[in-house]
Design a protein around this motif. Structure first.
Motif, PDB file in Angstrom:
ATOM      1  N   VAL A 162       0.859  -1.182   0.000  1.00 18.98           N
ATOM      2  CA  VAL A 162       0.000   0.000   0.000  1.00 18.98           C
ATOM      3  C   VAL A 162       0.897   1.233   0.000  1.00 18.98           C
ATOM      4  CG1 VAL A 162      -1.785   1.275   1.228  1.00 18.98           C
ATOM      5  CG2 VAL A 162      -1.806  -1.237   1.233  1.00 18.98           C
ATOM      6  N   LEU A 163       0.809   2.015  -1.082  1.00 23.19           N
ATOM      7  CA  LEU A 163       1.597   3.244  -1.187  1.00 23.19           C
ATOM      8  C   LEU A 163       0.778   4.428  -0.700  1.00 23.19           C
ATOM      9  CD1 LEU A 163       3.309   2.822  -4.682  1.00 23.19           C
ATOM     10  CD2 LEU A 163       4.288   2.397  -2.436  1.00 23.19           C
ATOM     11  N   GLN A 164       1.445   5.311   0.033  1.00 23.39           N
ATOM     12  CA  GLN A 164       0.805   6.531   0.500  1.00 23.39           C
ATOM     13  C   GLN A 164       1.309   7.710  -0.325  1.00 23.39           C
ATOM     14  OE1 GLN A 164       1.469   7.002   4.672  1.00 23.39           O
ATOM     15  NE2 GLN A 164       0.463   5.084   5.231  1.00 23.39           N
TER      16      GLN A 164
ATOM     17  N   PHE B  63       7.962   8.548   0.535  1.00 21.97           N
ATOM     18  CA  PHE B  63       8.943   7.696  -0.120  1.00 21.97           C
ATOM     19  C   PHE B  63       8.895   6.291   0.494  1.00 21.97           C
ATOM     20  CE2 PHE B  63      10.593  11.871  -1.097  1.00 21.97           C
ATOM     21  CZ  PHE B  63      11.071  11.731  -2.394  1.00 21.97           C
ATOM     22  N   ASN B  64       8.702   5.285  -0.363  1.00 23.87           N
ATOM     23  CA  ASN B  64       8.625   3.896   0.081  1.00 23.87           C
ATOM     24  C   ASN B  64       9.947   3.192  -0.215  1.00 23.87           C
ATOM     25  OD1 ASN B  64       8.050   0.879  -0.432  1.00 23.87           O
ATOM     26  ND2 ASN B  64       6.201   1.559   0.615  1.00 23.87           N
ATOM     27  N   ARG B  65      10.561   2.617   0.838  1.00 21.44           N
ATOM     28  CA  ARG B  65      11.838   1.907   0.687  1.00 21.44           C
ATOM     29  C   ARG B  65      11.740   0.480   1.225  1.00 21.44           C
ATOM     30  NH1 ARG B  65      13.307   7.185   2.257  1.00 21.44           N
ATOM     31  NH2 ARG B  65      14.617   8.275   0.715  1.00 21.44           N
TER      32      ARG B  65
ATOM     33  N   ALA C 100       5.048   8.465  -5.076  1.00 20.32           N
ATOM     34  CA  ALA C 100       3.921   8.925  -5.886  1.00 20.32           C
ATOM     35  C   ALA C 100       3.296  10.127  -5.192  1.00 20.32           C
ATOM     36  CB  ALA C 100       2.881   7.816  -6.064  1.00 20.32           C
ATOM     37  N   GLN C 101       3.109  11.188  -5.947  1.00 20.70           N
ATOM     38  CA  GLN C 101       2.547  12.393  -5.341  1.00 20.70           C
ATOM     39  C   GLN C 101       1.116  12.162  -4.889  1.00 20.70           C
ATOM     40  OE1 GLN C 101       2.770  15.834  -7.855  1.00 20.70           O
ATOM     41  NE2 GLN C 101       2.129  17.256  -6.245  1.00 20.70           N
ATOM     42  N   GLN C 102       0.359  11.392  -5.661  1.00 19.86           N
ATOM     43  CA  GLN C 102      -1.003  11.028  -5.295  1.00 19.86           C
ATOM     44  C   GLN C 102      -1.156   9.524  -5.486  1.00 19.86           C
ATOM     45  OE1 GLN C 102      -3.750  13.327  -7.625  1.00 19.86           O
ATOM     46  NE2 GLN C 102      -3.059  15.309  -6.826  1.00 19.86           N
ATOM     47  N   ALA C 103      -1.831   8.870  -4.535  1.00 20.31           N
ATOM     48  CA  ALA C 103      -2.013   7.417  -4.611  1.00 20.31           C
ATOM     49  C   ALA C 103      -3.407   7.064  -4.114  1.00 20.31           C
ATOM     50  CB  ALA C 103      -0.954   6.687  -3.783  1.00 20.31           C
TER      51      ALA C 103
ATOM     52  N   PRO D 231      -5.152   3.968  -2.633  1.00 20.07           N
ATOM     53  CA  PRO D 231      -4.881   2.610  -2.136  1.00 20.07           C
ATOM     54  C   PRO D 231      -5.909   1.580  -2.579  1.00 20.07           C
ATOM     55  CG  PRO D 231      -4.681   4.250  -0.375  1.00 20.07           C
ATOM     56  CD  PRO D 231      -5.305   4.941  -1.549  1.00 20.07           C
ATOM     57  N   ALA D 232      -7.158   1.988  -2.740  1.00 18.99           N
ATOM     58  CA  ALA D 232      -8.206   1.032  -3.108  1.00 18.99           C
ATOM     59  C   ALA D 232      -8.056   0.562  -4.549  1.00 18.99           C
ATOM     60  CB  ALA D 232      -9.584   1.651  -2.875  1.00 18.99           C
ATOM     61  N   ARG D 233      -7.831   1.468  -5.465  1.00 18.26           N
ATOM     62  CA  ARG D 233      -7.742   1.110  -6.879  1.00 18.26           C
ATOM     63  C   ARG D 233      -6.317   0.885  -7.346  1.00 18.26           C
ATOM     64  NH1 ARG D 233     -11.094   5.536 -10.098  1.00 18.26           N
ATOM     65  NH2 ARG D 233     -10.432   4.142 -11.784  1.00 18.26           N
ATOM     66  N   GLY D 234      -5.323   1.411  -6.628  1.00 16.77           N
ATOM     67  CA  GLY D 234      -3.936   1.236  -7.024  1.00 16.77           C
ATOM     68  C   GLY D 234      -3.461   2.249  -8.049  1.00 16.77           C
ATOM     69  N   ASP D 235      -4.231   3.293  -8.307  1.00 21.52           N
ATOM     70  CA  ASP D 235      -3.829   4.309  -9.284  1.00 21.52           C
ATOM     71  C   ASP D 235      -2.815   5.266  -8.662  1.00 21.52           C
ATOM     72  OD1 ASP D 235      -5.523   3.226 -11.154  1.00 21.52           O
ATOM     73  OD2 ASP D 235      -7.212   4.516 -10.587  1.00 21.52           O
ATOM     74  N   LEU D 236      -1.835   5.663  -9.472  1.00 25.15           N
ATOM     75  CA  LEU D 236      -0.753   6.537  -9.006  1.00 25.15           C
ATOM     76  C   LEU D 236      -0.653   7.750  -9.925  1.00 25.15           C
ATOM     77  CD1 LEU D 236       1.978   3.784  -8.423  1.00 25.15           C
ATOM     78  CD2 LEU D 236       0.353   4.674  -6.734  1.00 25.15           C
ATOM     79  N   ARG D 237      -0.252   8.889  -9.350  1.00 24.53           N
ATOM     80  CA  ARG D 237      -0.041  10.123 -10.112  1.00 24.53           C
ATOM     81  C   ARG D 237       1.336  10.675  -9.769  1.00 24.53           C
ATOM     82  NH1 ARG D 237      -3.926  10.927 -14.120  1.00 24.53           N
ATOM     83  NH2 ARG D 237      -5.965  10.248 -13.303  1.00 24.53           N
ATOM     84  N   THR D 238       2.037  11.130 -10.844  1.00 30.09           N
ATOM     85  CA  THR D 238       3.391  11.699 -10.690  1.00 30.09           C
ATOM     86  C   THR D 238       4.278  10.722  -9.939  1.00 30.09           C
ATOM     87  OG1 THR D 238       2.310  13.879 -10.525  1.00 30.09           O
ATOM     88  CG2 THR D 238       4.679  13.770 -10.068  1.00 30.09           C
ATOM     89  N   VAL D 239       4.724   9.695 -10.659  1.00 31.32           N
ATOM     90  CA  VAL D 239       5.453   8.576 -10.055  1.00 31.32           C
ATOM     91  C   VAL D 239       6.948   8.756 -10.272  1.00 31.32           C
ATOM     92  CG1 VAL D 239       5.655   6.073  -9.952  1.00 31.32           C
ATOM     93  CG2 VAL D 239       3.470   7.125 -10.600  1.00 31.32           C
ATOM     94  N   PHE D 240       7.700   8.442  -9.199  1.00 29.04           N
ATOM     95  CA  PHE D 240       9.162   8.486  -9.242  1.00 29.04           C
ATOM     96  C   PHE D 240       9.686   7.157  -8.688  1.00 29.04           C
ATOM     97  CE2 PHE D 240      12.984   8.928  -6.680  1.00 29.04           C
ATOM     98  CZ  PHE D 240      13.894   9.471  -7.557  1.00 29.04           C
TER      99      PHE D 240
END
Length: 391
Positions: free
Chosen positions: A141-143, A147-149, A158-161, A163-172
């Protein structure tokens, strides 16, 4: 009489062993809480993991529970004057021995089964279960804005995430898993999901670029769709479940390593010393059931009249002293200062000598009534007012 004593010993043993085992298992699960919280575990899964971990702790808990059972049972008989009534009717302490001796022998047999077969079986299944759960049930689950390590060598942002659908915005994504190469992936949108069949987490990024930095220079590659696959088992790297330590090995594996030291790649020899120490520990702890049970009999007679909660603390204190000697023998044996056979068996020898001596004295009714003498001294101790009148 023997049946009643044995049943009381058994009930106290089950209560003590169950309580201590539950506390230790809960503590162990708290150590793995970060891993377990990310998985969809059922009640049956938790029971299985408890069952697999139990033998590892029972190897130490069976001796202490055996000692507590004998001590508390005969302490209760002394407090309720049952032992006094039995002796008055002509029943000596030696005639009461069959029930505790049979009970200690059964505890020794159970500890041997746990030591020789149960520990290796439990740890092997525990490792396999945890790895299987990590590969098939873990949900990452990304918030947003964090930063996830969790994956070694990977940094995901991800600037926007959602959690239910798994969609991400502005991913690094920064990838340092390959030595000498650093890849940075930027994408405006993406999606994350878990493939439980393959045990992978998949990142699908759209309309982004890959910046790859190598010794030769920097390269930039654009893409329409790019998938990043990560093995879920890599999440377990921080828990060190992969390396099997001597205390988790089977009895046969320990003897194989001892008989073939050339197969162990350890120049200092510490691993071989740990193997030898573990072999002696697997034999000394089951024997401790009989030794500590025999030691508890005269101690209960010496502290007759003591309340049960104080008796419990006293028995735990004696076992703590025994475990301190055992731990000292373990440390000295692993360091090569003391032979493992001496360090691991010396506590048993000392407690056995004290138990046999105390048992003979108690059977002759020459044991020291410590509680009675302390109470007598306290009753005869003059107060300050009485001392002043005497002067």
């Amino acid at each position: 009489m023997h049946r009643q004593i044995f049943l009381e010993l058994l009930s106290v043993f089950v209560l003590c062993a169950g309580s201590l085992l539950t506390l230790l298992l809960i503590g162990r699960m708290l150590q793995l809480r970060e891993l377990l919280l990310s998985q969809n575990l059922t009640f049956w899964d938790m029971l299985c993991m408890f069952a697999y971990l139990s033998p590892f702790f029972l190897l130490l808990l069976i001796p202490i529970a055996c000692m507590l059972a004998v001590f508390l049972t005969f302490l209760r008989m002394g407090t309720d004057l049952e032992s006094v009534a039995l002796r008055a009717s002509g029943v000596s302490l030696y005639q009461m021995l069959p029930a505790p001796l049979v009970f200690c022998a059964l505890c020794t047999a159970a500890a041997c089964a746990v030591s020789f077969w149960g520990v290796a079986w439990g740890m092997e299944n525990f490792r396999a279960t945890v790895l299987d759960m990590a590969r098939t049930r873990t949900q990452l689950v990304l918030q947003g804005g964090v930063f996830n390590r969790d994956f070694p060598g990977l940094t995901i942002y991800a600037q926007q995430a959602d959690p239910a659908r798994g969609d991400l915005r502005t991913v690094f994504v920064q990838d340092r898993t390959h030595e000498g190469v650093t890849a940075t992936i930027l994408a405006p949108t993406g999606h994350v999901n878990t493939d439980t069949d393959r045990g992978e987490i998949i990142f699908r990024l759209q309309n982004g670029r890959i910046y790859r930095q190598e010794a030769s220079g920097l390269s930039v590659v654009g893409f329409d769709t790019y998938a990043v696959r990560m093995d879920l088992s890599r999440l377990l790297s921080d828990y060190d479940l992969g390396s099997v330590r001597p205390k988790e090995m089977s009895w046969e594996r320990l003897h194989e390593l001892r008989d073939a030291p050339e197969t162990v790649q350890d120049e200092s020899g510490r691993t071989l010393r740990k193997v030898e120490v573990e072999i002696q520990k697997r034999m000394a702890l089951p024997a401790a059931c009989f030794v500590l049970g025999l030691f508890a009999l005269p101690m209960a007679a010496s502290f007759g009249g003591l309340h049960r909660h104080w008796g419990l603390m006293l028995a735990l204190g004696f076992f703590l002293f025994y475990y301190t000697l055992l731990s000292l023998g373990l440390s000295l044996g692993e360091a090569g200062v003391l032979a493992p056979v001496v360090g691991l068996w010396l506590p048993n020898a000392l407690f056995l000598a004290a138990g046999v001596t105390g048992l003979v004295q108690a059977a002759r009714e020459r044991g020291v009534d410590i509680v009675g003498r302390l109470g007598h001294l306290l009753r005869r101790r003059p107060t300050a007012e009485e001392g002043g009148r005497a002067r």
